[in-house]
Write a protein that holds these residues in place. Structure first.
Motif: not given
Ligand code: FAD
Length: 386
Positions: A40-42, A45-47, A263-265
């Protein structure tokens, strides 16, 4: 009482999910705590681009090499969560054409299999690409389904004994002296607060990593950097269509299910929870997307979304100039032994990120258990809710 060390992983995005799998496979007791639904974080909702590394092969070679290495591993371990449709980098201007040799040299240097195909062939494969393209290069891009991506890692971790608690938010750390020994959590389903003990805690909260680290009074140099994507409610391309130039706004169209995402900016935000979408970014991205695929102009705009990347600040540079690589931080040296952070990177590189942070966790716990995730197939995402 179990003698097997207990590790809490905070966050069930791609990084936390892959980390839970790695640690469980090494024989540790793992509990994942996620404040919302998984992905439900990044990540959710990514690309959705399974990067070949082509986008970074000229100006961020480290990030590009990580992408192609992990792309090839993910193809082996989670085929059910991927669409292996390849990508095309197309030149739509004289400047793009002049960039072609630099691009091909970058691919070769980063070991990205890339081959130029005749324009006529490219247009036969992708009839909706701008008919005036001057060159086309095929690379092994792909598409992943973000929820399935996380659920595959988590389902396999659960099979190996891990527990996953969603809607459970970490509110604070418990310390004994300078060592983290657990967390305080709020269960959003019951409204109750409880404490959970741990031998190690992994902060895998992506763009929120700085906020979580601050709870333990330590720093991580994560810069939440937002990006906007525009979804068109029809699918016009089978391959991922990229513009052949240095990464810029609106220069990629990713097909996922029956949609096309432009995308994206990239701009810095203060909070990953409150991102305002500038109207002009949507317009400029649509224009740039339509230059790649003119048919997008006729497509129905289905949605606009923005999320924050967890970029690691290595220099005081423009956000586009930050590397897409990742870092792990052992907070022992900052007075918080037992806490490590893994952030930066991409969903494509989640497995490699998990390997890096799990090596640190095992080193801290004195456990000699090598990483096995490169060759271990994941169970299907379908098993997550079983
Ligand atoms: C616009 C955009 C497009 C992108 N497109 C791509 C792509 O096409 N391909 C690709 O490989 N990468 C892409 N990326 C990069 C990729 O999305 C991120 O690097 C990756 O999703 C990060 O994953 P994560 O698990 O580290 O963070 P997240 O997915 O954000 O997970 C972190 C989690 O921590 C949870 N959390 C936060 N605080 C707490 C708390 N206090 N207690 C418990 N849980 C908590 C959040 O709810 C969240 O679910 C894109 C990024 C962006 C911004």
């Amino acid at each position: 009482m179990s003698l097997i060390p207990h590790v809490i992983v905070i966050g069930a995005g791609s990084t936390g999910s892959a980390t839970a799998h790695d640690l469980a496979l090494r024989g540790l007791r793992v509990t994942v705590l996620e404040r919302g639904e998984i992905a439900s974080g990044t990540t959710g909702r990514n690309h959705c681009l399974l990067h070949s590394g082509g986008r970074y092969c000229v100006n961020d070679k480290e990030g590009a090499i990580e992408c192609i290495r992990e792309n090839l591993i993910l193809r082996r371990i989670m085929p059910h969560a991927l669409e292996l449709n390849d990508g095309l980098f197309v030149a739509v201007s004289d400047e793009d054409l002049a960039f072609k040799e630099t691009f091909l040299a970058g691919c070769a240097e980063c070991h990205i299999p890339a081959r130029e195909i005749p324009v006529r062939q490219a247009l036969e494969i992708e009839p909706f690409v701008n008919p005036d393209i001057r060159a086309a290069v095929q690379v092994p891009d792909g598409v992943f389904e973000p929820w399935r991506f996380c659920a595959s890692f988590l389902a396999t971790a659960i099979k190996n004994g891990a527990a996953v608690r969603n809607f459970t938010e970490v509110k604070d750390f418990i310390f004994q002296g300078h060592t983290v020994t657990g967390v305080t959590v709020l269960d959003h389903r019951t409204g109750e607060t409880e404490t959970l003990g741990a031998d190690m805690v992994v902060n895998a909260t992506g763009a929120w990593a700085g906020i979580i680290a601050a709870m333990a009074e330590v720093d991580v140099p994560v810069v939440p950097t937002a990006g906007v994507m525009v979804t068109i409610g029809e699918r016009f391309n089978n391959m991922v269509i990229n513009r052949m130039h240095l990464p810029h706004d609106g220069d990629i169209v990713v097909p996922i299910r029956n949609t096309s995402i432009i995308g994206t900016t990239s701009w810095r935000v203060t909070s990953p929870d409150a991102i305002e979408i500038p109207r002009e970014q949507i317009d400029s991205m649509r224009q740039a997307g339509e230059l790649l695929m003119p048919i997008l102009k006729a497509g129905r705009q289905r949605g606009i979304m923005a999320v924050a990347r967890p970029l690691i600040s290595k220099a005081n540079a423009d956000a586009r100039a930050f590397s897409r690589t990742f870092e792990a931080y052992n907070h022992r040296s900052q007075g918080a032994a037992g806490l490590v952070t893994i952030s930066g990177g991409k969903t494509t590189t989640a497995r490699g990120m998990a390997e890096k942070v799990s090596d640190i966790v095992c080193g801290e716990l004195g456990i000699d258990a090598p990483c096995k995730t490169r060759t271990t197939p994941l169970v299907s995402y379908r098993e997550f809710y079983n």
